[in-house]
Design an enzyme around this catalytic site. Structure first.
Site, PDB file in Angstrom:
ATOM      1  N   ASP A  25       0.835  -1.211   0.000  1.00 30.01           N
ATOM      2  CA  ASP A  25       0.000   0.000   0.000  1.00 30.01           C
ATOM      3  C   ASP A  25       0.865   1.254   0.000  1.00 30.01           C
ATOM      4  O   ASP A  25       1.991   1.237   0.494  1.00 30.01           O
ATOM      5  CB  ASP A  25      -0.923  -0.025   1.234  1.00 30.01           C
ATOM      6  CG  ASP A  25      -2.082   0.947   1.092  1.00 30.01           C
ATOM      7  OD1 ASP A  25      -2.395   1.352  -0.044  1.00 30.01           O
ATOM      8  OD2 ASP A  25      -2.676   1.311   2.135  1.00 30.01           O
ATOM      9  N   GLY A  26       0.299   2.323  -0.556  1.00 31.68           N
ATOM     10  CA  GLY A  26       0.971   3.625  -0.504  1.00 31.68           C
ATOM     11  C   GLY A  26       1.498   4.117  -1.847  1.00 31.68           C
ATOM     12  O   GLY A  26       2.193   5.136  -1.902  1.00 31.68           O
ATOM     13  N   HIS A  42       2.157   3.244  -9.003  1.00 34.18           N
ATOM     14  CA  HIS A  42       1.949   1.814  -9.297  1.00 34.18           C
ATOM     15  C   HIS A  42       3.109   1.284 -10.139  1.00 34.18           C
ATOM     16  O   HIS A  42       3.601   0.178  -9.930  1.00 34.18           O
ATOM     17  CB  HIS A  42       0.632   1.600 -10.047  1.00 34.18           C
ATOM     18  CG  HIS A  42      -0.582   2.022  -9.269  1.00 34.18           C
ATOM     19  ND1 HIS A  42      -0.728   1.749  -7.938  1.00 34.18           N
ATOM     20  CD2 HIS A  42      -1.705   2.701  -9.633  1.00 34.18           C
ATOM     21  CE1 HIS A  42      -1.889   2.234  -7.508  1.00 34.18           C
ATOM     22  NE2 HIS A  42      -2.496   2.818  -8.518  1.00 34.18           N
ATOM     23  N   SER A  71     -10.816  -7.088  -4.214  1.00 33.36           N
ATOM     24  CA  SER A  71     -12.153  -7.139  -4.817  1.00 33.36           C
ATOM     25  C   SER A  71     -12.869  -5.800  -4.658  1.00 33.36           C
ATOM     26  O   SER A  71     -13.838  -5.530  -5.362  1.00 33.36           O
ATOM     27  CB  SER A  71     -12.972  -8.286  -4.201  1.00 33.36           C
ATOM     28  OG  SER A  71     -12.820  -8.337  -2.792  1.00 33.36           O
ATOM     29  N   LEU A 136      10.777 -20.665  -4.684  1.00 28.46           N
ATOM     30  CA  LEU A 136       9.834 -19.743  -4.019  1.00 28.46           C
ATOM     31  C   LEU A 136       8.508 -19.833  -4.751  1.00 28.46           C
ATOM     32  O   LEU A 136       8.476 -19.846  -5.984  1.00 28.46           O
ATOM     33  CB  LEU A 136      10.357 -18.302  -4.107  1.00 28.46           C
ATOM     34  CG  LEU A 136       9.384 -17.205  -3.639  1.00 28.46           C
ATOM     35  CD1 LEU A 136       9.340 -17.142  -2.110  1.00 28.46           C
ATOM     36  CD2 LEU A 136       9.780 -15.836  -4.174  1.00 28.46           C
ATOM     37  N   ARG A 189       2.138  -4.766   6.203  1.00 25.67           N
ATOM     38  CA  ARG A 189       1.395  -3.768   5.430  1.00 25.67           C
ATOM     39  C   ARG A 189       2.221  -2.495   5.384  1.00 25.67           C
ATOM     40  O   ARG A 189       2.577  -1.945   6.430  1.00 25.67           O
ATOM     41  CB  ARG A 189       0.024  -3.468   6.034  1.00 25.67           C
ATOM     42  CG  ARG A 189      -0.725  -2.435   5.170  1.00 25.67           C
ATOM     43  CD  ARG A 189      -2.166  -2.246   5.538  1.00 25.67           C
ATOM     44  NE  ARG A 189      -2.821  -1.373   4.548  1.00 25.67           N
ATOM     45  CZ  ARG A 189      -4.072  -1.463   4.162  1.00 25.67           C
ATOM     46  NH1 ARG A 189      -4.846  -2.377   4.686  1.00 25.67           N
ATOM     47  NH2 ARG A 189      -4.576  -0.646   3.260  1.00 25.67           N
TER      48      ARG A 189
HETATM   49  C1  IPE Z   1      -5.438  -2.772  -0.060  1.00 28.99           C
HETATM   50  O1  IPE Z   1      -5.115  -1.435  -0.281  1.00 28.99           O
HETATM   51  C2  IPE Z   1      -5.426  -3.547  -1.327  1.00 28.99           C
HETATM   52  C3  IPE Z   1      -4.148  -3.641  -2.030  1.00 28.99           C
HETATM   53  C4  IPE Z   1      -2.985  -3.199  -1.631  1.00 28.99           C
HETATM   54  C5  IPE Z   1      -4.212  -4.350  -3.265  1.00 28.99           C
HETATM   55  P1  IPE Z   1      -6.217  -0.299  -0.382  1.00 28.99           P
HETATM   56  O2  IPE Z   1      -5.482   0.993  -0.521  1.00 28.99           O
HETATM   57  O3  IPE Z   1      -7.198  -0.630  -1.430  1.00 28.99           O
HETATM   58  O4  IPE Z   1      -6.921  -0.414   1.046  1.00 28.99           O
HETATM   59  P2  IPE Z   1      -7.904   0.582   1.809  1.00 28.99           P
HETATM   60  O5  IPE Z   1      -9.028   0.908   0.884  1.00 28.99           O
HETATM   61  O6  IPE Z   1      -7.107   1.807   2.148  1.00 28.99           O
HETATM   62  O7  IPE Z   1      -8.306  -0.175   3.027  1.00 28.99           O
HETATM   63  C1  IPE Z   2      -1.697   0.218  -3.334  1.00 32.82           C
HETATM   64  O1  IPE Z   2      -1.465   1.588  -3.372  1.00 32.82           O
HETATM   65  C2  IPE Z   2      -1.944  -0.363  -4.714  1.00 32.82           C
HETATM   66  C3  IPE Z   2      -3.321  -0.818  -4.941  1.00 32.82           C
HETATM   67  C4  IPE Z   2      -4.269  -0.809  -4.060  1.00 32.82           C
HETATM   68  C5  IPE Z   2      -3.627  -1.310  -6.265  1.00 32.82           C
HETATM   69  P1  IPE Z   2      -2.655   2.618  -3.347  1.00 32.82           P
HETATM   70  O2  IPE Z   2      -3.046   2.919  -4.757  1.00 32.82           O
HETATM   71  O3  IPE Z   2      -3.745   2.178  -2.472  1.00 32.82           O
HETATM   72  O4  IPE Z   2      -1.940   3.908  -2.737  1.00 32.82           O
HETATM   73  P2  IPE Z   2      -2.521   4.913  -1.659  1.00 32.82           P
HETATM   74  O5  IPE Z   2      -2.990   4.091  -0.486  1.00 32.82           O
HETATM   75  O6  IPE Z   2      -3.629   5.656  -2.311  1.00 32.82           O
HETATM   76  O7  IPE Z   2      -1.349   5.787  -1.329  1.00 32.82           O
HETATM   77 MG    MG Z   3      -4.151   2.403  -0.490  1.00 34.40          MG
END
Ligand code: IPE
Ligand code: IPE
Ligand code: MG
Length: 258
Positions: A25-26, A42, A71, A136, A189
């Site tokens: 995430d992030g 991404h 999902s 792996l 996470r």
């Molecule tokens: C969780 O991240 C899903 C993935 C990293 C693929 P999100 O950014 O979608 O999660 P929420 O919505 O902040 O909980």
């Molecule tokens: C995680 O990064 C990637 C996916 C959920 C596909 P985010 O796109 O959720 O990035 P933030 O949380 O908005 O920074």
């Molecule tokens: Mg996110």
């Protein structure tokens, strides 16, 4: 091969996790901090995937599960969803040969029906090409949801069993997406949020949880080592007391293997 669950048997605890599961995430925030469009995050995130896979191979991790698309991520703007799908196609086209050369078995777990025929073809080709590899196992969770996973297992169970005998854990666990992996030892996470976001709901029952503010595009081998260091300091009791673990040193030693 199916593994005993952490609630029916106490697993062997090793210094290096056998199975690491990561919510990557992030990406969006990483890009925004640089005045870039979210998709730039991404794209950069793919490099962190490469670095993490390499580091896991070097450290002897056996299973790595990465949450790539949930999902619920279909709720995002169509343009971002489209770009993520294109990136997925590109990553499969470019990376599968390299993964294969490095002994990685690739699995895509999730509800694949929603992906188009082109993506599905690449997925099954990648899985077939790498299925004999043993160094792996890399599970990419795509259009994955923990509740979907449990429901699809229940529905398979209903279809396959012609009896109304009570079901046991193993009946259900063997029908989940990650049935052929031990439950994750370590969950990571990135991105600062402290939630599960519908990732592996069943499998995380006794997993050690690690949250870091590091944004996924900045995650690297050193960040992975910090997570593993934290994991090594945990006392995995699986319901027992701390005294039980320290008093019974001989038994504890048989549980700890490097
Ligand atoms: C969780 O991240 C899903 C993935 C990293 C693929 P999100 O950014 O979608 O999660 P929420 O919505 O902040 O909980
Ligand atoms: C995680 O990064 C990637 C996916 C959920 C596909 P985010 O796109 O959720 O990035 P933030 O949380 O908005 O920074
Ligand atoms: Mg996110």
């Amino acid at each position: 091969m199916t593994f005993k669950s952490t609630t029916t048997a106490i697993p062997e605890v090793r210094a290096t996790p056998r199975h690491i599961a990561i919510i990557m995430d992030g990406n969006g925030r990483w890009a925004r901090q640089r005045m870039l469009p979210r998709v730039a995050g991404h794209k950069r995130g793919v490099e962190s995937v490469r670095a993490t896979v390499r580091a896991c191979i070097e450290r002897g991790v056996e299973h790595l599960t990465l949450f790539a698309f949930s999902s619920e991520n279909w709720r995002r703007p169509a343009a971002e969803v489209d770009t993520l799908m294109e990136l997925f196609v590109l990553a499969l086209e470019r990376e599968v040969d390299k993964l294969h050369q490095n002994g990685v078995r690739l699995r895509i777990v999730g509800d694949l029906e929603r992906f188009g025929p082109r993506l599905n073809k690449l997925i099954s080709e990648g899985e077939v090409q790498t299925r004999g590899n043993e160094r792996l196992t890399l599970n990419i969770a795509a259009n994955y949801g923990g509740r979907w996973d449990i429901l699809q297992a229940v529905n398979r169970l209903l279809r396959e069993r012609g009896t109304d005998e009570p079901v046991c854990e193993a009946d259900l666990a063997s029908r989940l997406c990650l049935a052929d992996a031990p439950e994750p030892d370590l969950f990571i996470r990135t991105g600062g949020e402290q939630r599960i976001s519908n990732f592996l709901l069943w499998q995380l029952a006794y997993t050690e949880l690690y949250f870091t503010d590091t944004l996924w595009p900045d995650f690297d081998a050193a960040a992975l080592d910090a997570a593993i260091e934290s994991y090594r300091r945990r006392e995995r009791r699986f319901g027992r007391t701390s005294e039980q673990l320290s008093q019974n040193t001989a038994a504890a030693e048989t549980l700890v293997k490097p």
